[in-house]
Motif scaffolding. Sequence first.
Motif, mmCIF file in Angstrom:
data_model
loop_
_atom_site.group_PDB
_atom_site.id
_atom_site.type_symbol
_atom_site.label_atom_id
_atom_site.label_comp_id
_atom_site.label_asym_id
_atom_site.label_seq_id
_atom_site.Cartn_x
_atom_site.Cartn_y
_atom_site.Cartn_z
ATOM 1 N N ALA A 78 -74.929 79.838 -34.509
ATOM 2 C CA ALA A 78 -73.802 79.557 -33.126
ATOM 3 C C ALA A 78 -73.510 78.086 -33.085
ATOM 4 N N ASP A 79 -74.335 77.114 -33.681
ATOM 5 C CA ASP A 79 -74.099 75.786 -33.292
ATOM 6 C C ASP A 79 -72.789 75.261 -34.113
ATOM 7 N N ALA A 80 -72.678 75.971 -35.338
ATOM 8 C CA ALA A 80 -71.204 75.708 -36.152
ATOM 9 C C ALA A 80 -70.215 76.212 -35.344
ATOM 10 N N ALA A 81 -70.158 77.354 -34.678
ATOM 11 C CA ALA A 81 -69.088 77.850 -34.024
ATOM 12 C C ALA A 81 -68.782 77.173 -32.796
ATOM 13 N N ASP A 82 -69.832 76.822 -32.226
ATOM 14 C CA ASP A 82 -69.927 75.510 -30.847
ATOM 15 C C ASP A 82 -69.119 74.379 -31.380
ATOM 16 N N ALA A 83 -69.389 73.766 -32.498
ATOM 17 C CA ALA A 83 -68.756 72.724 -32.897
ATOM 18 C C ALA A 83 -67.239 72.781 -33.072
ATOM 19 N N LEU A 84 -66.758 73.897 -33.770
ATOM 20 C CA LEU A 84 -65.317 74.253 -33.935
ATOM 21 C C LEU A 84 -64.763 74.359 -32.404
ATOM 22 N N ALA A 85 -65.585 75.186 -31.604
ATOM 23 C CA ALA A 85 -64.969 75.299 -30.355
ATOM 24 C C ALA A 85 -64.629 73.995 -29.702
ATOM 25 N N LEU A 86 -65.752 73.187 -29.728
ATOM 26 C CA LEU A 86 -65.416 71.733 -29.178
ATOM 27 C C LEU A 86 -64.252 71.181 -29.842
ATOM 28 N N ALA A 87 -63.929 71.107 -31.041
ATOM 29 C CA ALA A 87 -62.847 70.701 -31.639
ATOM 30 C C ALA A 87 -61.471 71.342 -30.853
ATOM 31 N N ILE A 88 -61.525 72.661 -30.996
ATOM 32 C CA ILE A 88 -60.273 73.473 -30.327
ATOM 33 C C ILE A 88 -60.105 72.860 -28.892
ATOM 34 N N CYS A 89 -61.286 72.918 -28.166
ATOM 35 C CA CYS A 89 -60.885 72.534 -26.841
ATOM 36 C C CYS A 89 -60.436 71.282 -26.747
ATOM 37 N N HIS A 90 -60.756 70.255 -27.593
ATOM 38 C CA HIS A 90 -60.314 68.591 -27.463
ATOM 39 C C HIS A 90 -58.888 68.634 -27.936
#
Lengths: 190, 190
Positions: free
Chosen positions: A140-152
């Motif tokens: 999940a940490d990997a998916a969360d990192a991608l979500a952070l990048a998308i959010c930015h």
Amino acid sequence: MRVLGVDPGLTRCGVGVVEGVAGRPLTMLGVGVVRTPADAELGHRLVAIERGIEEWLDEHRPEFVAVERVFSQHNVRTVMGTAQASAVAMLCASRRGIPVALHTPSEVKAAVTGSGRADKAQVGAMVTRLLRLDAPPKPADAADALALAICHIWRAPAVNRLQQAHAAAAAARTPRVPRTPAVPVRKVPR
Amino acid sequence: MRVLGVDPGLTRCGVGVVEGVAGRPLTMLGVGVVRTPADAELGHRLVAIERGIEEWLDEHRPEFVAVERVFSQHNVRTVMGTAQASAVAMLCASRRGIPVALHTPSEVKAAVTGSGRADKAQVGAMVTRLLRLDAPPKPADAADALALAICHIWRAPAVNRLQQAHAAAAAARTPRVPRTPAVPVRKVPR
């Protein structure tokens, strides 16, 4: 716009690189996890995280680094480790002159799912869809990192306008008065 | 034994170098504060702290770095900054292979004043006396950094004996089994 998202943690530090602009399909350039052994000394774990983040910066040359903003309402021990791992990620980026943006977990969830209270599965499902992946990235940490990048990428236009407004307001405040004046400042009636 | 004590903080990071051994008079080699502006970006503040700590390590070449162990029962916002500044100090030391020791505030107070609940003034007074200074170092963060270094010099013999005992106990556990074996490990009756 190329963004490295970092979901900070001592045991698992999620990292993901996304390229794109708001309103267009996004592309994932890489995703992974920087791990450090739980029984290693804290200093050595921080060195390992630094090395891991440096490798991701070297390989992908992001223009922005988006890090999860750490709150302390959660588990006390975890939060200290998260704060320390996030410090290393921010240090690595700032040392290279790469702007760092902090986004709260609810901002990230709201950006990718529409709800600030979405669960891990929902975030994983949306990341998979938005980046046109075959399966949700694990852990999940990997998916969360991608979500952070998308959010930015999606929030950047608004955030940049805000920063420009702040900079303009700061420039308008002339002359600049030091915070702790050596001589008491007296109010002079007009 | 030469020890750099670090009282971590984003706005004021106390640093102090003490040389000596337990049971002999101690010598202060340097004391100061690494400051970063409160209105700077967090990433830039961490870079400034890294630069400051590196200068102290370059100049004094300590054999140990003693950092205050951060707890989160205090003010939430301060604690996150403290955790992040401490991460930078530990990273700088570990990167050079310098052992890092963490001591709690009450351990430090108990070491220099005899009481784990001593106040700032008492710690400052004892640091002044133990290092034969003319006046208590200012600000309190600088005095606290020296107290950390003194605490480490005095506690080191006990801590080292403990570490040696742990290492011996770990070595006795043979053979070492990987944490997540690829093949299930079966218990074989003797």
